[in-house]
Design a protein around this motif. Structure first.
Motif, PDB file in Angstrom:
ATOM      1  N   ALA A   9       0.767  -1.313   0.015  1.00  0.00           N
ATOM      2  CA  ALA A   9       0.137   0.050   0.143  1.00  0.00           C
ATOM      3  C   ALA A   9       0.807   1.248  -0.189  1.00  0.00           C
ATOM      4  O   ALA A   9       0.350   2.241  -0.218  1.00  0.00           O
ATOM      5  N   GLY A  10       2.192   1.053   0.331  1.00  0.00           N
ATOM      6  CA  GLY A  10       3.094   2.449   0.127  1.00  0.00           C
ATOM      7  C   GLY A  10       3.041   3.058   1.450  1.00  0.00           C
ATOM      8  O   GLY A  10       3.553   4.079   1.377  1.00  0.00           O
ATOM      9  N   ALA A  11       2.685   2.369   2.448  1.00  0.00           N
ATOM     10  CA  ALA A  11       3.020   3.006   3.889  1.00  0.00           C
ATOM     11  C   ALA A  11       4.604   3.418   4.261  1.00  0.00           C
ATOM     12  O   ALA A  11       5.396   2.749   3.857  1.00  0.00           O
ATOM     13  N   GLU A  12       4.641   4.764   4.454  1.00  0.00           N
ATOM     14  CA  GLU A  12       5.725   5.238   4.217  1.00  0.00           C
ATOM     15  C   GLU A  12       6.951   4.944   4.909  1.00  0.00           C
ATOM     16  O   GLU A  12       8.034   4.606   4.710  1.00  0.00           O
ATOM     17  N   ASP A  13       6.733   4.396   6.392  1.00  0.00           N
ATOM     18  CA  ASP A  13       7.900   3.889   7.107  1.00  0.00           C
ATOM     19  C   ASP A  13       8.144   2.595   6.661  1.00  0.00           C
ATOM     20  O   ASP A  13       9.511   2.283   6.569  1.00  0.00           O
ATOM     21  N   THR A  14       7.234   1.664   6.165  1.00  0.00           N
ATOM     22  CA  THR A  14       7.548   0.497   5.856  1.00  0.00           C
ATOM     23  C   THR A  14       8.327   0.491   4.371  1.00  0.00           C
ATOM     24  O   THR A  14       9.231  -0.237   4.381  1.00  0.00           O
ATOM     25  N   ARG A  15       8.079   1.475   3.678  1.00  0.00           N
ATOM     26  CA  ARG A  15       8.702   1.376   2.451  1.00  0.00           C
ATOM     27  C   ARG A  15      10.275   2.004   2.596  1.00  0.00           C
ATOM     28  O   ARG A  15      10.978   1.598   1.798  1.00  0.00           O
ATOM     29  N   ARG A  16      10.421   2.957   3.478  1.00  0.00           N
ATOM     30  CA  ARG A  16      11.645   3.337   3.949  1.00  0.00           C
ATOM     31  C   ARG A  16      12.539   2.249   4.204  1.00  0.00           C
ATOM     32  O   ARG A  16      13.668   2.273   4.100  1.00  0.00           O
ATOM     33  N   ALA A  17      11.713   1.614   5.040  1.00  0.00           N
ATOM     34  CA  ALA A  17      12.715   0.481   5.756  1.00  0.00           C
ATOM     35  C   ALA A  17      13.036  -0.604   4.669  1.00  0.00           C
ATOM     36  O   ALA A  17      14.134  -0.981   4.585  1.00  0.00           O
ATOM     37  N   TRP A  18      11.968  -0.820   3.857  1.00  0.00           N
ATOM     38  CA  TRP A  18      12.392  -1.632   2.626  1.00  0.00           C
ATOM     39  C   TRP A  18      13.566  -1.113   1.873  1.00  0.00           C
ATOM     40  O   TRP A  18      14.478  -1.833   1.418  1.00  0.00           O
ATOM     41  N   GLN A  19      13.501   0.212   1.498  1.00  0.00           N
ATOM     42  CA  GLN A  19      14.433   0.757   0.703  1.00  0.00           C
ATOM     43  C   GLN A  19      15.751   0.803   1.382  1.00  0.00           C
ATOM     44  O   GLN A  19      16.775   0.380   0.648  1.00  0.00           O
ATOM     45  N   LEU A  20      15.943   0.990   2.720  1.00  0.00           N
ATOM     46  CA  LEU A  20      17.161   0.812   3.297  1.00  0.00           C
ATOM     47  C   LEU A  20      17.778  -0.757   3.136  1.00  0.00           C
ATOM     48  O   LEU A  20      18.920  -0.881   3.028  1.00  0.00           O
ATOM     49  N   LEU A  21      16.631  -1.564   3.222  1.00  0.00           N
ATOM     50  CA  LEU A  21      17.422  -2.923   3.176  1.00  0.00           C
ATOM     51  C   LEU A  21      17.935  -3.308   1.555  1.00  0.00           C
ATOM     52  O   LEU A  21      18.976  -4.005   1.402  1.00  0.00           O
ATOM     53  N   CYS A  22      17.303  -2.762   0.843  1.00  0.00           N
ATOM     54  CA  CYS A  22      17.561  -3.010  -0.577  1.00  0.00           C
ATOM     55  C   CYS A  22      18.810  -2.182  -0.820  1.00  0.00           C
ATOM     56  O   CYS A  22      19.700  -2.784  -1.500  1.00  0.00           O
ATOM     57  N   ASP A  23      19.047  -1.106  -0.430  1.00  0.00           N
ATOM     58  CA  ASP A  23      20.250  -0.422  -0.679  1.00  0.00           C
ATOM     59  C   ASP A  23      21.521  -1.070   0.084  1.00  0.00           C
ATOM     60  O   ASP A  23      22.345  -1.180  -0.519  1.00  0.00           O
ATOM     61  N   GLN A  24      21.328  -1.607   1.133  1.00  0.00           N
ATOM     62  CA  GLN A  24      22.246  -2.567   1.824  1.00  0.00           C
ATOM     63  C   GLN A  24      22.798  -3.596   1.004  1.00  0.00           C
ATOM     64  O   GLN A  24      24.028  -3.620   0.785  1.00  0.00           O
TER      65      GLN A  24
END
Ligand code: ARG
Length: 587
Positions: free
Chosen positions: A226-241
């Motif tokens: 659904a694009g919830a902001e904190d979850t998206r951000r967490a996902w993004q960080l994991l991907c970046d890692q």
């Protein structure tokens, strides 16, 4: 420039029509490399294949055909053997002229393709939060080589990294980190991939054992979708890692990729299912939306379903690949799409391709190919593992190859009483180590499993990278010793190749086959053919060099032999570059 085989085919085609009339226009002349040098260089079995159609004896057909064949500029008079084989031996004068022509061609006689295609090579494609394993290494090495060959031929190539960056695992991982290590979800660089992989395993454990945790994880996935902001951000960080870690490997291997992960296609998934429904291809099976496949059955003989939407409403790997295929055809305008994964995914791709065809998304104009490869095994023939039984980390694997290459070099330097700078040694170890790993993989028929052995791949003997690199180094040594500037040889107006010794002829013929080999790899996507070609080139060069003095030869002969040396070196360099391997001037 046309390759020799193309020239011969054309001449045969003309002769077939001249000898037997228009009805043989378009008949395949069946010209191939001779199976044994005893029979010459090329042969054709076309006479045998025409006996029924022409109602004549094959030897008579062969004779009539040869009488109409105009190839005196290329070959010695053809010989008819056995039941009607036509054997062809190239003329030295033809070989000389061809070599003189490719000598001044930077592409060494490999013409660019007439109609460039838009090709997509989908390769490497590791999964976020998981370790990139040896299967991904194989995909990376083979995919990169295929992309290089297509690019060299002039195709427009999109190198896509279809990373696994989406799916239920993220709900699980984020929920777990929330409890165990919340900083990881808000701060960049809080984790390295090693930790992430450990957390992933723990999360999975928890997920399988704990119902409440399962629920929280599912809710997280919904938030992510659904694009919830904190979850998206967490996902993004994991991907970046993960991405940073993957990039380290790509940089070391010198491989370029454009990342377009599974998440990219996420917005397109509902339409895949809706359109399949519209087309009447969908059926419900135990709550899941599926397409029942043709030609795939279970033990009872009933058609197997390809699930495109799970009973909980979620989409899966197949849905994403269907969306990706549509996008690549519709938006990227691809003519040829190549998927490089382990052979275990063959059924998945066959099924996805079938559904896309039946839906009309995949048409005859587009070629889709799965390029499967076998497993990487340890020297015990089992799955490759570290001594302590864990999966091998790619970083460690590459480090070890380089360390061993360095140790080999040290002992060789000791034996030869040479001293070299640290910088030289480090560079040689790096190039040799990387090349060895890549070449060991590429030189195998990719469909078979291969045994990963540092000792074998680093050996200076046999079909290995060091053997080929050494042949190149040997030639550069000739130039240094004779103070010959190879780049100046081409300027000499009187330079010309003259072939008299048998080993010269053998080498010359091989040099002229580069284009045939590259075209074959372009078609069948088997890099081991190019490896085999380069290996034989090195062998043939070594035989020539053992037999024919180069620097000590007199005038015209000396120049001619230097030209052969230089052409061999340039062919090795070009061929190796297409494998993703760089050469060394000294080693
Ligand atoms: N991520 C997958 C794996 O690790 C490979 C993806 C291959 N490409 C594709 N379009 N399915 O097995």
């Amino acid at each position: 420039m046309n390759s020799t085989i193309e020239l011969l085919k054309t001449r045969f085609e003309q002769a077939l029509v001249a000898a037997f009339g228009e009805e043989l226009a378009g008949c395949d002349p069946m010209v191939v490399l001779a199976s044994n040098p005893k029979f010459g260089d090329y042969q054709s079995n076309v006479a045998m294949s025409l006996t029924k159609q022409l109602k004549q004896k094959p030897r008579d057909i062969a004779q009539t055909l040869v009488d109409s064949l105009e190839i005196a500029d290329l070959c010695a008079p053809p010989e008819i053997a056995g039941p009607g084989f036509i054997n062809l031996t190239l003329q030295p004068a033809y070989l000389e002229a061809q070599l003189n022509t490719i000598y001044i061609d930077a592409r060494l006689g490999v013409a660019p393709v007439k109609k460039p295609q838009r090709a997509i090579v989908d390769f490497s494609s590791p999964n976020i939060a998981k370790e990139m394993h040896v299967g991904h290494l194989r995909s990376t090495i083979i995919g990169d080589c295929i992309a290089r060959i297509l690019e060299f031929r002039g195709h427009e190539v999109l190198r896509l990294n279809h990373v696994g960056d989406w799916g239920t695992q993220f709900g699980m991982l984020i929920s777990y980190l929330q409890e165990a290590y919340p900083q990881a979800l808000t701060t960049a660089d809080a984790l390295d991939l090693g930790d992430l992989v450990t957390f992933y395993k723990q999360a999975k454990h928890r997920f399988d054992a704990d119902e409440a945790f399962k629920e929280t994880s599912r809710a997280r996935v919904v938030q992510l979708q659904a694009g919830a902001e904190d979850t998206r951000r967490a996902w993004q960080l994991l991907c970046d890692q993960s991405r940073r870690e993957f990039q380290v490997i790509y940089d070391r291997l010198g491989v370029q990729l454009t990342e377009r992960g599974e998440s990219f296609y996420n917005p397109l998934l509902p339409a895949v299912v809706a359109d399949l429904h519209q087309l009447g291809l969908l059926q419900e099976d135990a709550g899941a939306q599926c397409v029942f496949l043709e030609g795939f059955t279970n033990k009872a003989g009933d058609p197997l379903p390809l699930i495109v939407q799970k009973s909980d409403g979620g989409y899966n790997y197949a849905t994403t690949d269907l969306a990706a295929l549509r996008y690549r055809i519709g938006q990227d305008g691809a003519d040829r799409i190549i998927y490089v994964t382990d052979a275990g995914q063959a059924a998945h791709f066959a099924q996805v391709f079938q559904v896309a065809k039946r839906a009309g998304w995949l048409t005859e104009q587009v070629e889709v190919v799965h390029v499967p490869f076998g497993l990487v095994q340890g020297e015990d023939g089992k799955k490759l593992k570290t001594r302590s039984g864990e999966t091998v980390r790619l970083r460690d694997l590459l480090d070890e190859a380089i360390a061993r290459a360095g140790a080999d070099l040290e002992s060789r330097l000791g034996a030869e009483d040479r001293t070299e700078t640290e910088e030289f040694k480090a560079q040689v170890a790096k190039v040799v180590g990387m090349s060895a790993v890549k070449y060991a993989d590429l030189s195998q028929n990719r469909t078979s499993n291969y045994i990963f052995s540092y000792d074998k791949m680093l050996s200076l003997q046999g079909n290995t990278a060091p053997y080929l690199l050494y042949a190149y180094v040997r030639i550069q040594g000739i130039s240094r010793k004779g103070e010959i500037d190879f780049s100046q040889l081409g300027e000499d107006r009187n330079r010309e190749v003259i072939l008299s010794e048998p080993t010269e002829l053998v080498l010359a013929k091989h040099l002229l086959q580069l284009s045939e080999v590259i075209l074959a790899v372009e078609a069948d996507l088997m890099p081991n053919r190019l490896c085999q070609y380069l290996f034989e080139l090195s062998q043939k060069f070594n035989q020539f060099y053992d037999r024919c003095p180069v620097l000590k030869a007199a005038d015209r002969e000396r120049t001619s032999r230097l030209l052969l040396c230089d052409l061999t070196a340039r062919t090795l360099k070009l061929g190796l570059s297409l494998l993703g391997i760089s050469v060394l001037e000294r080693m």
